[in-house]
Scaffold this motif. Structure first.
Motif, PDB file in Angstrom:
ATOM      1  N   GLY A 134       0.802  -1.220   0.000  1.00 41.08           N
ATOM      2  CA  GLY A 134       0.000   0.000   0.000  1.00 41.08           C
ATOM      3  C   GLY A 134       0.832   1.265   0.000  1.00 41.08           C
ATOM      4  N   PRO A 135       0.201   2.381  -0.394  1.00 41.81           N
ATOM      5  CA  PRO A 135       0.931   3.631  -0.573  1.00 41.81           C
ATOM      6  C   PRO A 135       1.488   4.234   0.722  1.00 41.81           C
ATOM      7  CG  PRO A 135      -1.344   3.824  -1.356  1.00 41.81           C
ATOM      8  CD  PRO A 135      -1.170   2.465  -0.807  1.00 41.81           C
ATOM      9  N   SER A 136       0.796   4.125   1.843  1.00 40.64           N
ATOM     10  CA  SER A 136       1.288   4.777   3.061  1.00 40.64           C
ATOM     11  C   SER A 136       2.579   4.122   3.551  1.00 40.64           C
ATOM     12  CB  SER A 136       0.227   4.747   4.157  1.00 40.64           C
ATOM     13  OG  SER A 136      -0.051   3.422   4.528  1.00 40.64           O
ATOM     14  N   ARG A 137       2.616   2.802   3.537  1.00 42.18           N
ATOM     15  CA  ARG A 137       3.854   2.113   3.936  1.00 42.18           C
ATOM     16  C   ARG A 137       4.955   2.350   2.912  1.00 42.18           C
ATOM     17  NH1 ARG A 137       2.720  -3.748   6.614  1.00 42.18           N
ATOM     18  NH2 ARG A 137       1.288  -3.049   8.219  1.00 42.18           N
ATOM     19  N   MET A 138       4.568   2.460   1.668  1.00 41.32           N
ATOM     20  CA  MET A 138       5.551   2.663   0.601  1.00 41.32           C
ATOM     21  C   MET A 138       6.268   3.991   0.765  1.00 41.32           C
ATOM     22  SD  MET A 138       6.803   1.301  -2.031  1.00 41.32           S
ATOM     23  CE  MET A 138       7.700   1.729  -3.470  1.00 41.32           C
ATOM     24  N   SER A 139       5.532   5.069   1.010  1.00 43.93           N
ATOM     25  CA  SER A 139       6.178   6.373   1.124  1.00 43.93           C
ATOM     26  C   SER A 139       7.054   6.449   2.368  1.00 43.93           C
ATOM     27  CB  SER A 139       5.150   7.496   1.106  1.00 43.93           C
ATOM     28  OG  SER A 139       4.157   7.265   2.072  1.00 43.93           O
ATOM     29  N   THR A 140       6.612   5.872   3.469  1.00 48.87           N
ATOM     30  CA  THR A 140       7.437   5.860   4.685  1.00 48.87           C
ATOM     31  C   THR A 140       8.713   5.057   4.451  1.00 48.87           C
ATOM     32  OG1 THR A 140       5.455   5.990   6.050  1.00 48.87           O
ATOM     33  CG2 THR A 140       7.462   5.252   7.125  1.00 48.87           C
ATOM     34  N   ALA A 141       8.581   3.917   3.819  1.00 47.88           N
ATOM     35  CA  ALA A 141       9.745   3.073   3.559  1.00 47.88           C
ATOM     36  C   ALA A 141      10.722   3.757   2.610  1.00 47.88           C
ATOM     37  CB  ALA A 141       9.303   1.737   2.986  1.00 47.88           C
ATOM     38  N   LEU A 142      10.207   4.459   1.622  1.00 46.74           N
ATOM     39  CA  LEU A 142      11.096   5.161   0.700  1.00 46.74           C
ATOM     40  C   LEU A 142      11.845   6.289   1.407  1.00 46.74           C
ATOM     41  CD1 LEU A 142       9.045   5.302  -2.611  1.00 46.74           C
ATOM     42  CD2 LEU A 142      11.117   4.012  -2.150  1.00 46.74           C
ATOM     43  N   LEU A 143      11.183   6.976   2.310  1.00 49.03           N
ATOM     44  CA  LEU A 143      11.865   8.021   3.071  1.00 49.03           C
ATOM     45  C   LEU A 143      12.962   7.432   3.954  1.00 49.03           C
ATOM     46  CD1 LEU A 143       8.896  10.326   4.124  1.00 49.03           C
ATOM     47  CD2 LEU A 143      10.716  10.838   2.482  1.00 49.03           C
ATOM     48  N   VAL A 144      12.672   6.319   4.605  1.00 47.76           N
ATOM     49  CA  VAL A 144      13.679   5.666   5.440  1.00 47.76           C
ATOM     50  C   VAL A 144      14.839   5.167   4.592  1.00 47.76           C
ATOM     51  CG1 VAL A 144      14.089   3.654   6.932  1.00 47.76           C
ATOM     52  CG2 VAL A 144      12.056   5.052   7.252  1.00 47.76           C
ATOM     53  N   THR A 145      14.534   4.583   3.448  1.00 42.64           N
ATOM     54  CA  THR A 145      15.580   4.098   2.551  1.00 42.64           C
ATOM     55  C   THR A 145      16.434   5.240   2.034  1.00 42.64           C
ATOM     56  OG1 THR A 145      14.160   2.263   1.881  1.00 42.64           O
ATOM     57  CG2 THR A 145      16.019   2.773   0.452  1.00 42.64           C
TER      58      THR A 145
END
Length: 75
Positions: free
Chosen positions: A47-58
């Motif tokens: 899903g998009p919410s986990r995706m954006s958080t994960a991309l920021l962390v990455t």
């Protein structure tokens, strides 16, 4: 005065390691890229919410590793 045989072997080993070092850096870079792509693919399914958080962390991790690499770089 000629160099001792042991000195010549040490210099040859250092030269060989110097040639191989960029290859190992390339291999490590490719493996890290594959791991990031695999994790991004998995997160994209969640899903998009986990995706954006994960991309920021990455992105933060990549920038942090780049800064550490620059700070620890020789000469």
């Amino acid at each position: 005065m000629a160099p001792a045989r042991q000195d010549v072997r040490i210099l040859a080993a250092d030269a060989l390691l110097g040639l191989l070092l960029p290859i190992w850096q390339l291999v490590i870079g490719v493996l890290v890229l594959l791991a990031v792509l695999a994790s991004v693919r998995t997160l994209a399914r969640r899903g998009p919410s986990r995706m954006s958080t994960a991309l920021l962390v990455t992105a933060a991790a990549i920038i942090g590793l780049a800064v550490i690499g620059v700070l620890l770089q020789d000469g």
